[in-house]
Design a protein around this motif. Structure first.
Motif, mmCIF file in Angstrom:
data_model
loop_
_atom_site.group_PDB
_atom_site.id
_atom_site.type_symbol
_atom_site.label_atom_id
_atom_site.label_comp_id
_atom_site.label_asym_id
_atom_site.label_seq_id
_atom_site.Cartn_x
_atom_site.Cartn_y
_atom_site.Cartn_z
ATOM 1 N N LEU A 140 19.468 -21.446 3.696
ATOM 2 C CA LEU A 140 18.306 -22.292 3.409
ATOM 3 C C LEU A 140 17.239 -22.137 4.487
ATOM 4 C CD1 LEU A 140 19.998 -25.617 2.219
ATOM 5 C CD2 LEU A 140 18.486 -24.172 0.864
ATOM 6 N N LYS A 141 17.668 -22.154 5.749
ATOM 7 C CA LYS A 141 16.724 -22.013 6.861
ATOM 8 C C LYS A 141 16.027 -20.659 6.820
ATOM 9 C CE LYS A 141 19.068 -24.967 10.284
ATOM 10 N NZ LYS A 141 19.746 -24.965 11.607
ATOM 11 N N ALA A 142 16.826 -19.605 6.584
ATOM 12 C CA ALA A 142 16.254 -18.255 6.576
ATOM 13 C C ALA A 142 15.277 -18.083 5.415
ATOM 14 C CB ALA A 142 17.375 -17.227 6.492
ATOM 15 N N ARG A 143 15.649 -18.610 4.230
ATOM 16 C CA ARG A 143 14.803 -18.431 3.052
ATOM 17 C C ARG A 143 13.422 -19.053 3.236
ATOM 18 N NH1 ARG A 143 17.317 -21.293 -1.607
ATOM 19 N NH2 ARG A 143 18.925 -19.686 -1.361
ATOM 20 N N VAL A 144 13.394 -20.309 3.716
ATOM 21 C CA VAL A 144 12.112 -20.982 3.870
ATOM 22 C C VAL A 144 11.256 -20.281 4.922
ATOM 23 C CG1 VAL A 144 12.886 -22.648 5.622
ATOM 24 C CG2 VAL A 144 10.997 -23.232 4.101
ATOM 25 N N THR A 145 11.892 -19.727 5.938
ATOM 26 C CA THR A 145 11.145 -19.040 6.992
ATOM 27 C C THR A 145 10.583 -17.716 6.492
ATOM 28 O OG1 THR A 145 12.641 -20.057 8.606
ATOM 29 C CG2 THR A 145 11.242 -18.287 9.396
ATOM 30 N N TYR A 146 11.371 -16.987 5.686
ATOM 31 C CA TYR A 146 10.875 -15.723 5.122
ATOM 32 C C TYR A 146 9.700 -15.969 4.171
ATOM 33 C CZ TYR A 146 14.801 -13.007 6.976
ATOM 34 O OH TYR A 146 15.685 -12.380 7.807
ATOM 35 N N VAL A 147 9.820 -17.044 3.376
ATOM 36 C CA VAL A 147 8.718 -17.388 2.471
ATOM 37 C C VAL A 147 7.453 -17.691 3.286
ATOM 38 C CG1 VAL A 147 7.855 -19.117 0.836
ATOM 39 C CG2 VAL A 147 10.168 -18.215 0.580
ATOM 40 N N GLY A 148 7.609 -18.476 4.349
ATOM 41 C CA GLY A 148 6.473 -18.787 5.209
ATOM 42 C C GLY A 148 5.873 -17.552 5.841
ATOM 43 N N ALA A 149 6.730 -16.621 6.259
ATOM 44 C CA ALA A 149 6.243 -15.386 6.887
ATOM 45 C C ALA A 149 5.416 -14.564 5.900
ATOM 46 C CB ALA A 149 7.426 -14.574 7.412
ATOM 47 N N LEU A 150 5.906 -14.439 4.667
ATOM 48 C CA LEU A 150 5.173 -13.656 3.661
ATOM 49 C C LEU A 150 3.812 -14.278 3.354
ATOM 50 C CD1 LEU A 150 8.095 -12.805 1.191
ATOM 51 C CD2 LEU A 150 6.875 -11.210 2.693
ATOM 52 N N ILE A 151 3.782 -15.597 3.212
ATOM 53 C CA ILE A 151 2.506 -16.270 2.934
ATOM 54 C C ILE A 151 1.556 -16.131 4.115
ATOM 55 C CG2 ILE A 151 1.436 -18.536 2.549
ATOM 56 C CD1 ILE A 151 3.802 -19.254 0.795
ATOM 57 N N ASN A 152 2.084 -16.207 5.347
ATOM 58 C CA ASN A 152 1.225 -16.061 6.523
ATOM 59 C C ASN A 152 0.674 -14.649 6.668
ATOM 60 O OD1 ASN A 152 1.043 -18.661 7.733
ATOM 61 N ND2 ASN A 152 3.169 -18.496 8.414
ATOM 62 N N ILE A 153 1.464 -13.648 6.247
ATOM 63 C CA ILE A 153 0.947 -12.272 6.250
ATOM 64 C C ILE A 153 -0.255 -12.176 5.314
ATOM 65 C CG2 ILE A 153 1.446 -9.900 5.524
ATOM 66 C CD1 ILE A 153 4.317 -10.319 6.485
ATOM 67 N N PHE A 154 -0.077 -12.731 4.108
ATOM 68 C CA PHE A 154 -1.153 -12.713 3.116
ATOM 69 C C PHE A 154 -2.398 -13.443 3.624
ATOM 70 C CE2 PHE A 154 -3.134 -15.210 -0.355
ATOM 71 C CZ PHE A 154 -3.726 -14.164 -1.051
ATOM 72 N N LEU A 155 -2.196 -14.657 4.179
ATOM 73 C CA LEU A 155 -3.331 -15.449 4.656
ATOM 74 C C LEU A 155 -4.026 -14.793 5.842
ATOM 75 C CD1 LEU A 155 -1.888 -19.097 4.457
ATOM 76 C CD2 LEU A 155 -3.567 -18.028 2.925
ATOM 77 N N ALA A 156 -3.243 -14.222 6.762
ATOM 78 C CA ALA A 156 -3.843 -13.570 7.933
ATOM 79 C C ALA A 156 -4.731 -12.405 7.505
ATOM 80 C CB ALA A 156 -2.742 -13.086 8.880
ATOM 81 N N ILE A 157 -4.250 -11.617 6.548
ATOM 82 C CA ILE A 157 -5.020 -10.456 6.101
ATOM 83 C C ILE A 157 -6.320 -10.874 5.426
ATOM 84 C CG2 ILE A 157 -5.038 -8.524 4.469
ATOM 85 C CD1 ILE A 157 -2.027 -8.189 5.025
ATOM 86 N N ILE A 158 -6.232 -11.815 4.477
ATOM 87 C CA ILE A 158 -7.458 -12.164 3.743
ATOM 88 C C ILE A 158 -8.435 -12.957 4.617
ATOM 89 C CG2 ILE A 158 -6.257 -12.128 1.512
ATOM 90 C CD1 ILE A 158 -6.501 -15.221 1.505
ATOM 91 N N LYS A 159 -7.916 -13.800 5.529
ATOM 92 C CA LYS A 159 -8.826 -14.601 6.364
ATOM 93 C C LYS A 159 -9.538 -13.745 7.407
ATOM 94 C CE LYS A 159 -5.916 -18.192 7.122
ATOM 95 N NZ LYS A 159 -5.436 -19.517 7.561
ATOM 96 N N VAL A 160 -8.786 -12.871 8.061
ATOM 97 C CA VAL A 160 -9.426 -12.000 9.057
ATOM 98 C C VAL A 160 -10.355 -11.007 8.367
ATOM 99 C CG1 VAL A 160 -9.038 -10.225 10.798
ATOM 100 C CG2 VAL A 160 -7.580 -12.250 10.762
ATOM 101 N N GLY A 161 -9.870 -10.442 7.254
ATOM 102 C CA GLY A 161 -10.681 -9.453 6.532
ATOM 103 C C GLY A 161 -11.976 -10.053 5.995
ATOM 104 N N VAL A 162 -11.851 -11.162 5.251
ATOM 105 C CA VAL A 162 -13.042 -11.809 4.690
ATOM 106 C C VAL A 162 -13.894 -12.421 5.800
ATOM 107 C CG1 VAL A 162 -13.863 -13.644 3.160
ATOM 108 C CG2 VAL A 162 -11.894 -12.253 2.482
ATOM 109 N N GLY A 163 -13.231 -12.906 6.878
ATOM 110 C CA GLY A 163 -13.978 -13.471 7.998
ATOM 111 C C GLY A 163 -14.848 -12.441 8.689
#
Length: 381
Positions: free
Chosen positions: A13-36
């Motif tokens: 359970l701990k690993a799953r929620v952390t992996y999900v968070g990591a994937l979403i943060n990768i997506f957000l980091a790319i679009i925010k820095v790129g669009v920014g």
């Protein structure tokens, strides 16, 4: 509740929620820095770096969870829970460093208006996506953190909530630029940096308190005292120490029981205290109970009571004519003195002459040996 899951399920359970968070943060980091960058928003770039720091923190969490889940061993008899705590300290320090960099860059732009960026409208949409994604991550991570009693996951959940707030500030900053306030984007970046730093310092201080074995919260300790005092056989508590290790709580308690009960009964009362505490509190994993016949918290450290061998020597000296008839003797250490119970076979009960002689010798012991307060004689049937 966490008890419904075994250790492997909790780890998954701990690993799953952390992996999900990591994937979403990768997506957000790319679009925010790129669009920014292309949309010329300093605040959105700062928020993108914030998401990038979240990705690093997610990696810390994954490593810490795997290390912390290892079983106790010879070198780590209390387990490896503090790997999570140390990772939380590093996570917090990383956030403070990132916040400093963001604030420095935004302040430079405020001091030199010619460097101010003018964002375009696409940056608004990215800020809204970031708000929604981080708020969803907050609820998901907090639910799993509560379920598994993981302070590290709960810290990460509030980290996601702070990300949502920072994205709201970015949204208002960008919108304010379009409304004719050119400094708003840079000011929003500074505010985001302050929020990041505040969260980082909070994580660092809370984790350091755990590493130095700070006590559990006062209301929690009060509840622990209540449960102990309600346990049958406990007369009082004169010392209670608590600490936290990861999501687990540890308790050391000194309880006072009837001074005349047997060792085995005192041990049974201690076991009952331990079981009651572990039943009442989900996160209590270990309870060390010390049994006392009296409150000796303030007894002088130089106090050295008579040993059993010394007491036996006095009995053999003063009761030399009777020791062959003594079945056993028991010693009680109370109020800094010794009380001795001499047990004789019931057959001697009617031997008045011998009993009178024994009484006189017992009284002589009480008179001449300062450390022996009383000598009692019992007959065993």
């Amino acid at each position: 509740m966490a008890e419904a899951y075994n250790a492997d399920q909790v780890l998954k359970l701990k690993a799953r929620v952390t992996y999900v968070g990591a994937l979403i943060n990768i997506f957000l980091a790319i679009i925010k820095v790129g669009v920014g960058v292309f949309g010329q928003s300093a605040a959105l770039i700062a928020d993108g770096i914030h998401s990038l720091s979240d990705l690093v923190s997610d990696l810390f969490v994954i490593i810490a969870i795997k290390m912390g889940a290892r079983e106790a061993d010879h070198d780590h008899p209390y387990g490896h829970r503090r790997f999570e705590t140390m990772a939380t300290v590093l996570l917090g320090l990383g956030l403070v460093v990132v916040a400093g960099g963001i604030a420095w860059d935004a302040t430079e732009r405020l001091l030199h208006p010619e460097k101010l960026l003018v964002p375009n409208r696409e940056t608004l949409g990215v800020a809204i996506v970031s708000i929604l994604a981080n708020e969803w991550l907050f609820h998901y991570t907090k639910r799993v953190g509560d379920l598994t009693r993981s302070k590290l996951l709960l810290a990460n959940a509030w980290h996601h909530r702070s990300d949502a707030f920072s994205s709201i500030i970015v949204l208002f900053g960008i919108a304010a630029v379009f409304m004719g306030y050119p400094f708003a984007d840079a000011i929003a970046a500074v505010v985001v940096a302050v929020l990041i730093a505040k969260m980082g310092l909070f994580l660092v201080m809370e984790s350091i308190n755990e590493l130095v074995d700070s006590s559990l919260p006062e209301n929690y300790v009060r509840d622990i005292r209540r449960v102990i005092k309600q346990t049958q056989g406990v007369m009082s508590i004169h010392l209670l120490r608590t600490r936290r290790m990861g999501e687990d709580a540890y308790i050391d308690a000194h309880i006072v029981v009837d001074s005349r009960i047997s060792v085995s009964e005192g041990h049974m009362i201690g076991d009952r205290v331990r079981d009651d505490l572990k039943t009442e509190f989900d996160d209590v994993v270990d309870v060390l109970v010390h049994i006392d016949p009296e409150d000796d918290e303030f007894k002088g450290q130089n106090f050295k009571p008579l040993s059993r061998k010394q007491v036996q020597g006095y009995l053999e000296k003063y009761l030399a004519d009777f020791m062959h008839s003594v079945d056993e003797f028991r010693i009680h250490y109370l109020d800094g003195l010794v009380e001795v119970e001499v047990v004789l076979p019931y057959g001697m009960f009617n031997q008045k002459e011998q009993i009178d002689g024994l009484k006189k010798q017992c009284m002589l012991i009480e008179k001449e040996i300062d450390m022996i307060a009383k000598v009692y004689v019992f007959f065993k049937t």
